[in-house]
Write a protein that holds these residues in place. Structure first.
Motif, mmCIF file in Angstrom:
data_model
loop_
_atom_site.group_PDB
_atom_site.id
_atom_site.type_symbol
_atom_site.label_atom_id
_atom_site.label_comp_id
_atom_site.label_asym_id
_atom_site.label_seq_id
_atom_site.Cartn_x
_atom_site.Cartn_y
_atom_site.Cartn_z
ATOM 1 N N MET A 109 167.398 94.347 27.726
ATOM 2 C CA MET A 109 166.091 93.739 27.960
ATOM 3 C C MET A 109 165.452 93.410 26.616
ATOM 4 O O MET A 109 165.392 94.258 25.726
ATOM 5 N N THR A 110 164.959 92.198 26.494
ATOM 6 C CA THR A 110 164.360 91.738 25.235
ATOM 7 C C THR A 110 162.856 91.516 25.325
ATOM 8 O O THR A 110 162.210 91.279 24.306
ATOM 9 N N GLY A 111 162.298 91.595 26.512
ATOM 10 C CA GLY A 111 160.865 91.393 26.637
ATOM 11 C C GLY A 111 160.385 91.610 28.051
ATOM 12 O O GLY A 111 161.162 91.567 29.009
ATOM 13 N N LEU A 112 159.086 91.852 28.180
ATOM 14 C CA LEU A 112 158.460 92.078 29.475
ATOM 15 C C LEU A 112 157.088 91.428 29.444
ATOM 16 O O LEU A 112 156.363 91.551 28.447
ATOM 17 N N GLN A 113 156.745 90.722 30.509
ATOM 18 C CA GLN A 113 155.436 90.072 30.610
ATOM 19 C C GLN A 113 154.850 90.328 31.988
ATOM 20 O O GLN A 113 155.574 90.599 32.947
ATOM 21 N N ILE A 114 153.523 90.241 32.065
ATOM 22 C CA ILE A 114 152.828 90.303 33.346
ATOM 23 C C ILE A 114 151.848 89.135 33.420
ATOM 24 O O ILE A 114 151.404 88.611 32.400
ATOM 25 N N ALA A 115 151.530 88.739 34.645
ATOM 26 C CA ALA A 115 150.506 87.725 34.900
ATOM 27 C C ALA A 115 149.779 88.127 36.177
ATOM 28 O O ALA A 115 150.394 88.663 37.105
ATOM 29 N N SER A 116 148.505 87.879 36.226
ATOM 30 C CA SER A 116 147.737 88.190 37.417
ATOM 31 C C SER A 116 148.358 87.495 38.626
ATOM 32 O O SER A 116 148.706 86.321 38.560
ATOM 33 N N ALA A 117 148.490 88.213 39.734
ATOM 34 C CA ALA A 117 149.057 87.622 40.944
ATOM 35 C C ALA A 117 148.146 86.540 41.514
ATOM 36 O O ALA A 117 148.608 85.672 42.247
ATOM 37 N N SER A 118 146.876 86.559 41.153
ATOM 38 C CA SER A 118 145.939 85.544 41.633
ATOM 39 C C SER A 118 145.946 84.297 40.761
ATOM 40 O O SER A 118 145.200 83.364 41.009
ATOM 41 N N GLY A 119 146.786 84.281 39.742
ATOM 42 C CA GLY A 119 146.893 83.117 38.854
ATOM 43 C C GLY A 119 146.569 83.502 37.431
ATOM 44 O O GLY A 119 145.847 84.456 37.187
ATOM 45 N N GLY A 120 147.144 82.803 36.508
ATOM 46 C CA GLY A 120 146.907 83.092 35.102
ATOM 47 C C GLY A 120 148.190 83.008 34.307
ATOM 48 O O GLY A 120 149.281 82.896 34.866
ATOM 49 N N GLY A 170 142.655 92.583 33.301
ATOM 50 C CA GLY A 170 141.472 92.627 34.141
ATOM 51 C C GLY A 170 141.459 93.868 35.007
ATOM 52 O O GLY A 170 142.275 94.764 34.862
ATOM 53 N N ARG A 171 140.531 93.899 35.942
ATOM 54 C CA ARG A 171 140.399 95.055 36.817
ATOM 55 C C ARG A 171 141.199 94.878 38.104
ATOM 56 O O ARG A 171 141.052 95.636 39.045
ATOM 57 N N GLU A 172 142.044 93.858 38.130
ATOM 58 C CA GLU A 172 142.906 93.626 39.283
ATOM 59 C C GLU A 172 144.049 94.642 39.303
ATOM 60 O O GLU A 172 144.334 95.286 38.299
ATOM 61 N N CYS A 173 144.706 94.752 40.434
ATOM 62 C CA CYS A 173 145.851 95.659 40.554
ATOM 63 C C CYS A 173 147.170 94.924 40.719
ATOM 64 O O CYS A 173 148.195 95.411 40.280
ATOM 65 N N LEU A 174 147.162 93.761 41.355
ATOM 66 C CA LEU A 174 148.409 93.055 41.633
ATOM 67 C C LEU A 174 148.763 92.080 40.512
ATOM 68 O O LEU A 174 147.962 91.212 40.146
ATOM 69 N N TYR A 175 149.981 92.252 39.994
ATOM 70 C CA TYR A 175 150.482 91.411 38.909
ATOM 71 C C TYR A 175 151.898 90.941 39.212
ATOM 72 O O TYR A 175 152.657 91.628 39.909
ATOM 73 N N ASN A 176 152.241 89.778 38.699
ATOM 74 C CA ASN A 176 153.613 89.309 38.691
ATOM 75 C C ASN A 176 154.252 89.852 37.421
ATOM 76 O O ASN A 176 153.614 89.886 36.371
ATOM 77 N N GLN A 223 159.336 89.623 39.656
ATOM 78 C CA GLN A 223 158.838 90.197 40.902
ATOM 79 C C GLN A 223 157.357 89.867 41.020
ATOM 80 O O GLN A 223 156.594 90.104 40.084
ATOM 81 N N ASP A 224 156.965 89.341 42.151
ATOM 82 C CA ASP A 224 155.563 88.992 42.387
ATOM 83 C C ASP A 224 154.853 90.110 43.132
ATOM 84 O O ASP A 224 155.442 90.803 43.964
ATOM 85 N N GLY A 225 153.576 90.294 42.826
ATOM 86 C CA GLY A 225 152.717 91.198 43.567
ATOM 87 C C GLY A 225 152.986 92.680 43.372
ATOM 88 O O GLY A 225 152.846 93.466 44.297
ATOM 89 N N VAL A 226 153.331 93.094 42.142
ATOM 90 C CA VAL A 226 153.543 94.510 41.843
ATOM 91 C C VAL A 226 152.178 95.172 41.641
ATOM 92 O O VAL A 226 151.349 94.676 40.884
ATOM 93 N N ASP A 227 151.936 96.278 42.333
ATOM 94 C CA ASP A 227 150.662 96.993 42.214
ATOM 95 C C ASP A 227 150.713 97.899 40.984
ATOM 96 O O ASP A 227 151.240 99.001 41.036
ATOM 97 N N LEU A 228 150.179 97.418 39.868
ATOM 98 C CA LEU A 228 150.221 98.169 38.620
ATOM 99 C C LEU A 228 149.195 99.295 38.580
ATOM 100 O O LEU A 228 149.310 100.199 37.762
ATOM 101 N N CYS A 229 148.207 99.289 39.464
ATOM 102 C CA CYS A 229 147.280 100.423 39.540
ATOM 103 C C CYS A 229 148.021 101.652 40.042
ATOM 104 O O CYS A 229 147.821 102.753 39.532
ATOM 105 N N ASP A 230 148.858 101.485 41.034
ATOM 106 C CA ASP A 230 149.665 102.601 41.532
ATOM 107 C C ASP A 230 150.736 102.995 40.538
ATOM 108 O O ASP A 230 151.200 104.124 40.539
#
Length: 115
Positions: A42-53, A79-85, A98-105
């Protein structure tokens, strides 16, 4: 062939969330571990808000995570959102997404990257 990202929350966080019946907010930062079980470095990891961004890079404690290894991951300024791609990049193979991963949990738990 199915590509998956598996989320395994820590036992304490899972029990706490279950007992309270609520999700924790991100508070602007996240910490978790990433376990690479995808068969390539693995060479990198990114997240994006599931609601767009746009994609935001995740800081890993090592630049390259070999198969079977884990790395500590940190993300600030979320942000204060929980769901991220989530998207993981690898040497010599396509990215896993993977879409819609709950990063708060997931906070303080483990994200397992698996083929």
């Amino acid at each position: 062939m199915s590509k998956r990202i598996i989320v395994v929350a820590s036992a304490v966080a899972a029990i706490g969330a279950f007992a309270l019946g609520v999700h924790a907010e991100t508070g602007g930062k996240l910490r978790f571990n990433v376990e690479n079980d995808a068969g390539a470095v693995m060479t990198g990891l990114q997240i994006a808000s599931a609601s767009g961004g746009s994609w935001k890079s995740v800081d890993l404690d090592q630049a390259h995570v070999k198969t079977g290894d884990s790395a500590a991951a940190r993300v600030k300024g979320v942000g204060r959102e929980c769901l991220y791609n989530v998207r993981a990049d690898f040497q010599g193979r396509p990215a896993l997404e993977q879409d819609g991963v709950d990063l708060c949990d997931l906070d303080a738990g483990t994200l397992v990257l698996k083929d």
